[in-house]
Design a protein around this motif. Structure first.
Motif, PDB file in Angstrom:
ATOM      1  N   ALA A 232       0.838  -1.289  -0.131  1.00  0.00           N
ATOM      2  CA  ALA A 232       0.141   0.009  -0.047  1.00  0.00           C
ATOM      3  C   ALA A 232       0.974   1.217   0.183  1.00  0.00           C
ATOM      4  O   ALA A 232       1.994   1.319   0.726  1.00  0.00           O
ATOM      5  CB  ALA A 232      -0.984  -0.047   1.344  1.00  0.00           C
ATOM      6  N   ASP A 233       0.353   2.167  -0.756  1.00  0.00           N
ATOM      7  CA  ASP A 233       1.010   3.634  -0.456  1.00  0.00           C
ATOM      8  C   ASP A 233       0.708   4.295   0.727  1.00  0.00           C
ATOM      9  O   ASP A 233       1.513   5.041   1.380  1.00  0.00           O
ATOM     10  CB  ASP A 233       0.448   4.541  -1.744  1.00  0.00           C
ATOM     11  CG  ASP A 233       0.914   4.023  -3.052  1.00  0.00           C
ATOM     12  OD1 ASP A 233       1.995   3.419  -3.346  1.00  0.00           O
ATOM     13  OD2 ASP A 233       0.273   4.476  -4.131  1.00  0.00           O
ATOM     14  N   ASP A 234      -0.491   3.885   1.414  1.00  0.00           N
ATOM     15  CA  ASP A 234      -0.758   4.265   2.687  1.00  0.00           C
ATOM     16  C   ASP A 234      -1.505   3.206   3.458  1.00  0.00           C
ATOM     17  O   ASP A 234      -2.597   2.987   3.258  1.00  0.00           O
ATOM     18  CB  ASP A 234      -1.801   5.436   2.544  1.00  0.00           C
ATOM     19  CG  ASP A 234      -2.091   6.239   3.814  1.00  0.00           C
ATOM     20  OD1 ASP A 234      -1.781   5.672   4.854  1.00  0.00           O
ATOM     21  OD2 ASP A 234      -2.928   7.244   3.896  1.00  0.00           O
ATOM     22  N   PRO A 235      -0.504   2.546   4.290  1.00  0.00           N
ATOM     23  CA  PRO A 235      -1.068   1.469   4.967  1.00  0.00           C
ATOM     24  C   PRO A 235      -2.163   1.808   5.965  1.00  0.00           C
ATOM     25  O   PRO A 235      -2.913   0.949   6.369  1.00  0.00           O
ATOM     26  CB  PRO A 235       0.207   1.053   5.665  1.00  0.00           C
ATOM     27  CG  PRO A 235       1.174   1.256   4.737  1.00  0.00           C
ATOM     28  CD  PRO A 235       0.961   2.685   4.174  1.00  0.00           C
ATOM     29  N   CYS A 236      -2.150   3.044   6.476  1.00  0.00           N
ATOM     30  CA  CYS A 236      -3.383   3.615   7.241  1.00  0.00           C
ATOM     31  C   CYS A 236      -4.681   3.243   6.632  1.00  0.00           C
ATOM     32  O   CYS A 236      -5.529   2.776   7.395  1.00  0.00           O
ATOM     33  CB  CYS A 236      -2.987   5.144   7.641  1.00  0.00           C
ATOM     34  SG  CYS A 236      -1.776   5.373   9.033  1.00  0.00           S
ATOM     35  N   GLU A 237      -4.716   3.710   5.470  1.00  0.00           N
ATOM     36  CA  GLU A 237      -6.100   3.518   4.823  1.00  0.00           C
ATOM     37  C   GLU A 237      -6.480   2.120   4.806  1.00  0.00           C
ATOM     38  O   GLU A 237      -7.641   1.656   4.872  1.00  0.00           O
ATOM     39  CB  GLU A 237      -6.002   3.986   3.224  1.00  0.00           C
ATOM     40  CG  GLU A 237      -5.825   5.439   3.416  1.00  0.00           C
ATOM     41  CD  GLU A 237      -5.872   5.927   1.775  1.00  0.00           C
ATOM     42  OE1 GLU A 237      -5.925   5.274   0.955  1.00  0.00           O
ATOM     43  OE2 GLU A 237      -5.960   7.400   1.739  1.00  0.00           O
ATOM     44  N   VAL A 238      -5.511   1.147   4.773  1.00  0.00           N
ATOM     45  CA  VAL A 238      -5.914  -0.078   4.706  1.00  0.00           C
ATOM     46  C   VAL A 238      -6.168  -0.847   6.078  1.00  0.00           C
ATOM     47  O   VAL A 238      -7.002  -1.445   6.023  1.00  0.00           O
ATOM     48  CB  VAL A 238      -4.568  -1.106   4.260  1.00  0.00           C
ATOM     49  CG1 VAL A 238      -4.973  -2.662   4.147  1.00  0.00           C
ATOM     50  CG2 VAL A 238      -4.052  -0.793   2.930  1.00  0.00           C
ATOM     51  N   LEU A 239      -5.631  -0.509   7.193  1.00  0.00           N
ATOM     52  CA  LEU A 239      -6.004  -0.764   8.632  1.00  0.00           C
ATOM     53  C   LEU A 239      -7.200  -0.212   8.810  1.00  0.00           C
ATOM     54  O   LEU A 239      -8.046  -0.742   9.287  1.00  0.00           O
ATOM     55  CB  LEU A 239      -4.897  -0.418   9.291  1.00  0.00           C
ATOM     56  CG  LEU A 239      -3.617  -0.816   9.267  1.00  0.00           C
ATOM     57  CD1 LEU A 239      -2.750  -0.038  10.156  1.00  0.00           C
ATOM     58  CD2 LEU A 239      -3.713  -2.331   9.585  1.00  0.00           C
ATOM     59  N   ALA A 240      -7.430   1.287   8.355  1.00  0.00           N
ATOM     60  CA  ALA A 240      -8.642   1.657   8.894  1.00  0.00           C
ATOM     61  C   ALA A 240      -9.779   1.044   7.912  1.00  0.00           C
ATOM     62  O   ALA A 240     -10.963   1.007   8.552  1.00  0.00           O
ATOM     63  CB  ALA A 240      -8.766   3.459   8.225  1.00  0.00           C
TER      64      ALA A 240
END
Length: 225
Positions: free
Chosen positions: A108-116
């Motif tokens: 992911a470019d933004d792992p936070c988005e995946v976790l969220a």
């Protein structure tokens, strides 16, 4: 260079990212929250609700997390909060190994988005106990007996629901949430005596004792840059 950034996410307390170019030592203190965390080294784990502060060492790299507000974590993680109290637990112990999630995070470019996104999907499927919201909002305003009566529960039932939702009984929950409010004010630079008054401590000395008990260090040291 070390950086830490938080940003809002629907249904969650926040998502956050920490980047470090060198090993960093920090102190994590109780806030009533639970976090789901992934590091650039591939570690995926849960940080349960804390009752005391503890020192952590973070190596070089990036860490991404979602933070669940008080009472929210159990709905996402599928276990009562008291089972995670003061623990750091690999997510695989709760959900089983999830290669798809780990691959998505790694790419992911933004792992936070995946976790969220994963957390929000689970919250839609299993919303938090509505009683938990009332307990968190009211615990500082009522005695345990009065709060139980308001909710139509026995004090034993209130204690059990509180342990499941927060990891703490109502009295400890009150201490932790009051401490967290005080810490937020302290980081704004508010005078300690004013913080004590605004957050319901008897006086500045009472605030100081509680900070030392819950964080393990004096308030001035805790907020030192």
């Amino acid at each position: 260079m070390n950086t830490y950034v938080e940003r809002p996410a629907a249904g969650l307390d926040c998502v956050w990212q920490r980047s470090s170019s060198t090993p960093t030592v920090g102190r994590v203190v109780p806030d009533g929250c639970t976090d789901l965390i992934w590091s650039s080294t591939g570690t995926l784990f849960v940080a349960g609700p804390d009752t005391v502060g503890h020192v952590t060492t973070v190596g070089p790299g990036e860490i991404f997390g979602v933070r669940f507000g008080p009472g929210v974590g159990p709905s996402v993680l599928g276990v009562p909060a008291h089972a995670l109290r003061d623990l750091r637990v690999p997510l695989a112990e709760l959900w089983g190994r999830s290669a798809a999630l780990e691959d998505a995070l790694a790419g992911a470019d933004d792992p936070c988005e995946v976790l969220a996104s994963v957390a929000q999907d689970r919250l839609r499927a299993a919303p938090p106990d509505p009683v938990a919201t009332v307990i968190a909002r009211s615990v500082h305003m009522s005695s345990v007996t009065a709060l139980a009566e308001d909710l139509g529960l026995s004090t034993r039932q209130l204690h059990r629901r509180s342990l499941d939702a927060f990891g703490y009984g109502p009295k400890v929950l009150h201490r932790v949430l009051r401490f967290d409010r005080a810490m937020k004010l302290a980081w704004t630079g508010a005078p300690f005596a004013d913080i004590a008054h605004r957050t319901g401590y008897a006086d500045q000395a009472h605030l100081s004792r509680e900070v030392k008990d819950l964080a393990g260090v004096p308030l001035g040291q805790l907020i030192r840059p």
